[in-house]
Scaffold this motif. Structure first.
Motif, PDB file in Angstrom:
ATOM      1  N   UNK A   1       0.652  16.726  -1.437  1.00 27.03           N
ATOM      2  CA  UNK A   1       0.233  16.816  -0.027  1.00 27.03           C
ATOM      3  C   UNK A   1       0.329  15.493   0.722  1.00 27.03           C
ATOM      4  N   UNK A   2       0.475  14.387   0.010  1.00 32.47           N
ATOM      5  CA  UNK A   2       0.669  13.091   0.671  1.00 32.47           C
ATOM      6  C   UNK A   2       1.892  13.124   1.580  1.00 32.47           C
ATOM      7  N   UNK A   3       2.859  13.991   1.267  1.00 35.94           N
ATOM      8  CA  UNK A   3       4.091  14.078   2.065  1.00 35.94           C
ATOM      9  C   UNK A   3       3.785  14.459   3.513  1.00 35.94           C
TER      10      UNK A   3
ATOM     11  N   UNK B   1       0.835  -1.202   0.000  1.00 39.05           N
ATOM     12  CA  UNK B   1       0.000   0.000   0.000  1.00 39.05           C
ATOM     13  C   UNK B   1       0.869   1.250   0.000  1.00 39.05           C
ATOM     14  N   UNK B   2       1.943   1.214   0.777  1.00 37.43           N
ATOM     15  CA  UNK B   2       2.851   2.354   0.848  1.00 37.43           C
ATOM     16  C   UNK B   2       3.470   2.658  -0.507  1.00 37.43           C
ATOM     17  N   UNK B   3       3.962   1.625  -1.188  1.00 35.70           N
ATOM     18  CA  UNK B   3       4.579   1.805  -2.501  1.00 35.70           C
ATOM     19  C   UNK B   3       3.561   2.371  -3.488  1.00 35.70           C
ATOM     20  N   UNK B   4       2.331   1.830  -3.466  1.00 35.64           N
ATOM     21  CA  UNK B   4       1.293   2.304  -4.389  1.00 35.64           C
ATOM     22  C   UNK B   4       0.952   3.767  -4.135  1.00 35.64           C
ATOM     23  N   UNK B   5       0.829   4.129  -2.869  1.00 39.44           N
ATOM     24  CA  UNK B   5       0.479   5.517  -2.526  1.00 39.44           C
ATOM     25  C   UNK B   5       1.597   6.485  -2.884  1.00 39.44           C
ATOM     26  N   UNK B   6       2.830   6.101  -2.586  1.00 40.10           N
ATOM     27  CA  UNK B   6       3.965   6.957  -2.910  1.00 40.10           C
ATOM     28  C   UNK B   6       4.041   7.189  -4.416  1.00 40.10           C
ATOM     29  N   UNK B   7       3.810   6.141  -5.183  1.00 35.14           N
ATOM     30  CA  UNK B   7       3.895   6.261  -6.635  1.00 35.14           C
ATOM     31  C   UNK B   7       2.783   7.141  -7.201  1.00 35.14           C
ATOM     32  N   UNK B   8       1.558   6.897  -6.767  1.00 37.35           N
ATOM     33  CA  UNK B   8       0.412   7.607  -7.330  1.00 37.35           C
ATOM     34  C   UNK B   8       0.168   8.968  -6.690  1.00 37.35           C
ATOM     35  N   UNK B   9       0.654   9.167  -5.476  1.00 34.99           N
ATOM     36  CA  UNK B   9       0.325  10.382  -4.736  1.00 34.99           C
ATOM     37  C   UNK B   9       1.399  11.446  -4.722  1.00 34.99           C
ATOM     38  N   UNK B  10       2.502  11.232  -5.438  1.00 36.96           N
ATOM     39  CA  UNK B  10       3.590  12.217  -5.463  1.00 36.96           C
ATOM     40  C   UNK B  10       4.027  12.476  -6.898  1.00 36.96           C
ATOM     41  N   UNK B  11       4.975  13.393  -7.052  1.00 40.73           N
ATOM     42  CA  UNK B  11       5.493  13.691  -8.390  1.00 40.73           C
ATOM     43  C   UNK B  11       6.431  12.607  -8.910  1.00 40.73           C
TER      44      UNK B  11
ATOM     45  N   UNK C   1      13.139  16.099  -4.501  1.00 40.50           N
ATOM     46  CA  UNK C   1      12.694  15.120  -3.506  1.00 40.50           C
ATOM     47  C   UNK C   1      12.331  13.772  -4.133  1.00 40.50           C
ATOM     48  N   UNK C   2      12.175  13.717  -5.440  1.00 34.75           N
ATOM     49  CA  UNK C   2      11.633  12.509  -6.082  1.00 34.75           C
ATOM     50  C   UNK C   2      12.403  11.263  -5.679  1.00 34.75           C
ATOM     51  N   UNK C   3      13.728  11.296  -5.770  1.00 34.50           N
ATOM     52  CA  UNK C   3      14.531  10.119  -5.446  1.00 34.50           C
ATOM     53  C   UNK C   3      14.486   9.769  -3.961  1.00 34.50           C
ATOM     54  N   UNK C   4      14.182  10.778  -3.127  1.00 32.84           N
ATOM     55  CA  UNK C   4      14.181  10.554  -1.680  1.00 32.84           C
ATOM     56  C   UNK C   4      12.886   9.920  -1.175  1.00 32.84           C
ATOM     57  N   UNK C   5      11.903   9.765  -2.054  1.00 35.55           N
ATOM     58  CA  UNK C   5      10.715   9.020  -1.652  1.00 35.55           C
ATOM     59  C   UNK C   5      11.073   7.571  -1.343  1.00 35.55           C
ATOM     60  N   UNK C   6      12.207   7.118  -1.817  1.00 30.74           N
ATOM     61  CA  UNK C   6      12.653   5.754  -1.513  1.00 30.74           C
ATOM     62  C   UNK C   6      12.789   5.547  -0.011  1.00 30.74           C
ATOM     63  N   UNK C   7      13.421   6.489   0.671  1.00 28.63           N
ATOM     64  CA  UNK C   7      13.576   6.358   2.126  1.00 28.63           C
ATOM     65  C   UNK C   7      12.369   6.937   2.859  1.00 28.63           C
ATOM     66  N   UNK C   8      11.709   7.936   2.289  1.00 28.47           N
ATOM     67  CA  UNK C   8      10.543   8.521   2.948  1.00 28.47           C
ATOM     68  C   UNK C   8       9.356   7.567   2.962  1.00 28.47           C
ATOM     69  N   UNK C   9       9.402   6.545   2.128  1.00 25.05           N
ATOM     70  CA  UNK C   9       8.342   5.532   2.153  1.00 25.05           C
ATOM     71  C   UNK C   9       8.333   4.774   3.474  1.00 25.05           C
ATOM     72  N   UNK C  10       9.475   4.706   4.142  1.00 27.22           N
ATOM     73  CA  UNK C  10       9.559   3.962   5.402  1.00 27.22           C
ATOM     74  C   UNK C  10       8.696   4.587   6.500  1.00 27.22           C
ATOM     75  N   UNK C  11       8.853   5.874   6.818  1.00 27.30           N
ATOM     76  CA  UNK C  11       7.943   6.444   7.826  1.00 27.30           C
ATOM     77  C   UNK C  11       6.477   6.417   7.400  1.00 27.30           C
TER      78      UNK C  11
END
Length: 422
Positions: free
Chosen positions: A302-304, A151-161, A353-363
């Motif tokens: 705003x998902x951030x 769910x986290x991966x799906x949301x990060x992908x669809x909810x951010x740039x 920030x795009x590449x940093x969603x990799x680690x921001x997906x954890x929180x």
């Protein structure tokens, strides 16, 4: 769900994204600001035709090709010059070679700049995104239940740039950095372990080297290793061979860049961003970076907000590491806000920030884990998360690639949000 069904769904997902990007770029044509080889994208890409087709003989390039592709690179005194490093081109190279081999067969010019080469860049971006999302899921699954990781991966992908740069701006560096960052995170757990396979060290060294040559500022990502993994100095002696292999391999990856600088500038070491710097270092535009209508992070993604809230809920690691992750986000934000152009030009959202969603997906995973335990919160925040995804998708498909208003132009933002999709 059976493995067979999972594979089928993954292939359908990959195929759908290929369709999306090819359909998007079928409307834009080439040699314009929407095309895959234009401005910055052309600056990253030029290494491929320059090396593989023209062998750096600038006079053999198509006439005025630097101007026709948005001046992302230049030709001066018979030398092909680009301020961008070669990492993106290296990752695109397998797709470039395929395009070159197929170009004549399908009736395209094999000059490195015809339509088929553009389409292979789209395919490259979708492929690296696909692999990155799988690796990110595997990384997150070490910390939370697989369902939450998915769910986290799906949301990060669809909810951010992240979505925008994987489908629309396929020639930019960010999606390639995102892939490499996820590789780094996935492999980091295997590094400096007892009886470690040396192949792993070499592979990790390749990733480290690629991270740097895709975008040198990516070195800011390396401290993440020390936040996630405890490393005792007295244990380093037993890992000297692994450390040597990692650094040695990374340096080998850097050598072609040094050789290019020697060719183009006469020196093995060169600051190609001589006219661009961190001029806002002592007055970082942090509020603009986060909240401006001109590519502000939280305004476009705003998902951030929920990602940042998740830092508080990372309860299975020490308070010190939670504070370090929060401090790390603030640190990279201050760096980004210190750049002379905090808007980062024509882009969607705050693209660094795009590449940093990799680690921001954890929180974000831990935020989902927290609300999952409370039915009321699960409903409310589930609705809000879905809303941010719908908002992001509407903005993505209505945005024209550049912001045309002023920095706090809320009317222009509302106009985009309510306009027809493109």
């Amino acid at each position: 769900m059976s493995k067979r069904n999972i594979v089928i769904l993954l292939l359908l997902f990959y195929g759908f994204n290929v369709f999306l990007t090819l359909n998007r770029h079928s409307k834009s044509g080439i040699q314009n600001y929407h095309s895959e080889i234009w401005a910055d994208k052309g600056g990253y890409y030029i290494y491929l035709p320059a090396f593989l087709i023209y062998h750096f003989h600038a006079e053999k390039l198509p006439e005025r090709i630097d101007k026709k592709t948005g001046s992302g690179f230049s030709i001066a005194n018979g030398i092909i010059k680009t301020k961008y490093t070669y990492g993106v081109a290296l990752l695109q190279s397998p797709f470039f070679i395929i395009a070159h081999l197929l170009s004549t067969t399908f009736g395209y010019e094999n000059d490195g700049f015809s339509l088929i080469y553009h389409k292979m860049i789209d395919l490259a971006a979708v492929t690296y995104t696909f692999l990155a999302l799988i690796l990110l899921y595997l990384f997150l699954s070490r910390y939370v239940h697989k369902r939450l990781a998915f769910i986290s991966v799906a949301c990060i992908y669809l909810g951010t740039n992240l979505f925008y740069y994987s489908i629309f701006e396929t020639g930019m560096s960010h999606i390639y950095s995102f892939f490499l960052f996820t590789c780094f995170l996935y492999l980091s757990s295997f590094i400096l372990q007892p009886n470690q396979n040396r192949i792993i060290s070499i592979l990790f060294g390749i990733i480290v080297g690629l991270i740097i040559v895709v975008r040198p500022i990516n070195v800011l990502f390396f401290p993440i290793y020390f936040i996630l993994h405890q490393l005792k100095l007295n244990e380093l002696k037993s890992h000297l061979v692994s450390i040597f292999l990692i650094f040695g391999t990374a340096i080998i990856i850097l050598i072609p860049q040094f050789l290019y600088w020697k060719y183009s500038e006469g020196n093995y070491f060169f600051d190609s961003y001589t006219n661009e710097n961190f001029s806002n270092l002592f007055s970082p535009k942090i509020l603009n970076l986060w909240f401006s209508t001109n590519n502000g992070l939280l305004i476009y993604s705003p998902l951030v907000i929920f990602i940042l809230a998740g830092i508080y809920y990372i309860k299975n690691i020490s308070l010190q590491k939670r504070m370090l992750i929060g401090a790390y986000f603030l640190f990279i934000s201050l760096v980004f806000a210190s750049w002379h152009d905090w808007t980062y030009g024509c882009s969607y959202g705050c693209r660094p920030y795009v590449e940093y969603y990799s680690i921001l997906a954890l929180p974000f995973c831990y935020f989902l884990k927290e609300i999952e335990t409370k039915k009321y919160l699960r409903f409310v925040f589930g609705f809000l998360i879905i809303t941010t995804i719908v908002y992001n998708m509407k903005m993505v498909f209505s945005y024209d690639g550049c912001w045309y208003g002023y920095d706090w132009d809320w009317k222009e933002l509302f106009r985009i949000l309510t306009s027809k999709t493109k």
